[in-house]
Design a protein around this motif. Sequence first.
Motif, PDB file in Angstrom:
ATOM      1  N   GLU A 117      42.816  44.414  40.570  1.00  0.00           N
ATOM      2  CA  GLU A 117      43.003  43.709  41.956  1.00  0.00           C
ATOM      3  C   GLU A 117      41.616  44.019  42.699  1.00  0.00           C
ATOM      4  OE1 GLU A 117      46.452  44.426  44.289  1.00  0.00           O
ATOM      5  OE2 GLU A 117      47.610  44.486  42.323  1.00  0.00           O
ATOM      6  N   THR A 118      41.288  43.110  43.510  1.00  0.00           N
ATOM      7  CA  THR A 118      40.367  43.262  44.433  1.00  0.00           C
ATOM      8  C   THR A 118      40.769  43.066  45.843  1.00  0.00           C
ATOM      9  OG1 THR A 118      39.676  41.058  44.889  1.00  0.00           O
ATOM     10  CG2 THR A 118      38.754  41.880  42.883  1.00  0.00           C
ATOM     11  N   ASN A 119      39.945  43.269  46.929  1.00  0.00           N
ATOM     12  CA  ASN A 119      40.435  42.823  48.297  1.00  0.00           C
ATOM     13  C   ASN A 119      41.527  41.916  48.362  1.00  0.00           C
ATOM     14  OD1 ASN A 119      39.322  45.495  49.184  1.00  0.00           O
ATOM     15  ND2 ASN A 119      37.459  44.259  49.771  1.00  0.00           N
ATOM     16  N   ARG A 120      41.106  40.813  47.659  1.00  0.00           N
ATOM     17  CA  ARG A 120      41.824  39.193  47.971  1.00  0.00           C
ATOM     18  C   ARG A 120      42.434  38.795  46.835  1.00  0.00           C
ATOM     19  NH1 ARG A 120      37.641  35.567  50.500  1.00  0.00           N
ATOM     20  NH2 ARG A 120      36.411  36.306  48.995  1.00  0.00           N
ATOM     21  N   LYS A 175      46.358  37.138  46.473  1.00  0.00           N
ATOM     22  CA  LYS A 175      47.483  38.173  46.634  1.00  0.00           C
ATOM     23  C   LYS A 175      48.724  37.779  46.801  1.00  0.00           C
ATOM     24  CE  LYS A 175      44.996  41.935  46.560  1.00  0.00           C
ATOM     25  NZ  LYS A 175      45.091  43.284  46.389  1.00  0.00           N
ATOM     26  N   GLU A 216      33.679  37.384  43.945  1.00  0.00           N
ATOM     27  CA  GLU A 216      34.657  38.544  43.785  1.00  0.00           C
ATOM     28  C   GLU A 216      35.160  38.743  42.539  1.00  0.00           C
ATOM     29  OE1 GLU A 216      38.549  39.925  46.532  1.00  0.00           O
ATOM     30  OE2 GLU A 216      37.079  38.443  47.367  1.00  0.00           O
TER      31      GLU A 216
END
Length: 168
Positions: free
Chosen positions: A4-7, A70, A106
């Motif tokens: 998982e990343t920020n988005r 997400k 990303e």
Amino acid sequence: MNLETNRLIITKFTPDMAQAVHQNSLDEDTRRFLPDEVFETVEDAAGTIDFLMSQYERVEGPFVYPVLLKDKTNIGYVQAVPAEGGIWEIGYHIAKQFTGKGYATEAVTAFLTVIMKKLEIQKIYGICDAENVASCKVLEKCGFKFEYEGNGMYQGKSTQIKKYMYGE
């Protein structure tokens, strides 16, 4: 894999993703730069997903993982694919309606460390059609170093390519 990343979420394929994979493959950029990754039917996408899922527990790859927002919207994929001479290549695709937002950068950034550790490799290559400026920019933003521009094989045909390397 469950990154998982920020988005984004980078995870394993599931059979219920066939419709999204089919839809994401139909844009003009995919047809131009990745014609062997166009799935004209949902059934074609489902067959490929079945194959890719079978590779997760193997060692030779390819290792292809969907990229989701997400909210679980499937927007593309990242991959590590074996190439000649024991080297590995990174690949990625973000569907046209989601490009220009930094999602590829990303996803590739998050994926690099994890996949290189899994594969126990010190370097990975990125090869682009030289006309695919956006893809080349993704590699550069992710820390890949430019190595070569000229004639080479890409998607089964001889064309102008750019080759990059990440790692030692």
